[in-house]
Write an enzyme that holds these catalytic residues in place. Sequence first.
Site, PDB file in Angstrom:
ATOM      1  CG  HIS A  34      -2.330   5.576   9.886  1.00  0.00           C
ATOM      2  ND1 HIS A  34      -1.578   6.574   9.304  1.00  0.00           N
ATOM      3  CD2 HIS A  34      -3.053   6.181  10.874  1.00  0.00           C
ATOM      4  CE1 HIS A  34      -1.836   7.723   9.893  1.00  0.00           C
ATOM      5  NE2 HIS A  34      -2.729   7.515  10.853  1.00  0.00           N
ATOM      6  CG  ASP A  54      -0.358   5.269   6.444  1.00  0.00           C
ATOM      7  OD1 ASP A  54      -1.599   5.158   6.513  1.00  0.00           O
ATOM      8  OD2 ASP A  54       0.285   6.087   7.131  1.00  0.00           O
ATOM      9  CB  SER A  64      -1.423  10.186  12.381  1.00  0.00           C
ATOM     10  OG  SER A  64      -2.469  10.470  11.486  1.00  0.00           O
TER      11      SER A  64
END
Length: 317
Positions: free
Chosen positions: A275, A243, A159
């Site tokens: 995610h 995600d 991320s």
Amino acid sequence: MGSYLAALLYVVCAVAAAALALLVAFQERLVYVPVLPGLSKSYPITPSRLRLPYEDIWLHAADGVRLHAWFIKIIPDCSGPTILFFQENAGNIAHRLEFIRIMLQRLKCNAFMLSYRGYGASDGEPSQNGIIMDAQAALDHLFLRNDIDTSKIVVFGRSLGGAVGSALAKNNPDKVSALILENTFTSILDMAGVMLPILKWFIGGCLSKGPKVLNFLVRSPWSTIDIISQVKQPILFLSGLQDEMVPPSHMQMLYAKAAENSSQCLFVDFPGGMHMDTWLSGGDRYWRNIQLFLDRFVLRATEIEGERISGSKVHDD
């Protein structure tokens, strides 16, 4: 009727202006979340809780901010890769220890976990320029160590950490051997419209049609899409197709951009990956693909370079 519409327009504009002012003032709190709701800033556990031998590392970034990190080795004389791990935007490095524990076992590597400024035990307040300096300080520390193979330093970012890692890899083509990105966004500019759909009319990056008038207000744009094509090292893209935070299309766009200039890019998707849990839902396939990537572009590449140098020495003699 006209006065009613004028009043309504005034209210709408006032609300929009107030919302914009709040966004400008508190945008860092949206991008960087060192403390999860209901938890403290301190580490809930240390690596020793998981029986991982580790060192507390204290560093200083180029601007003098004091940083904290953990260096973990499961094998004292481990000569395998050292993975410099950059976390997501929320929580601290202690929340990633279970992932790191399994990574150490599966990949037979070392791990360096950095607390960005403002996170965990590190001082300062998070910002894009500051965190880029933090990442550089971590890499520079690794190059001062004599107990690791500095030709096998791999950057792994998830991320926000992928944006951090991409910038570090681009800035250090001779120090970072490879880059691994997991569920990373194209830019915060594009993510603004994902988090608050109304913002897509004013703020946007590569996914937008035409320039957006308020982009200049974003202090941490983290435009990975503009950086990724400048990364010279091999890149592995790990994408969770479920995600719920970063649309999987962002990872596909990053891969396509990187692949325009490099044949050393690999893309692996995981149908059930969300995610934060792609590494869990991916199971053995997740770790196997990382190991294959390391074997091909880091471990084998090092052996080939060693053979080339050895061969040239024989020739010189």
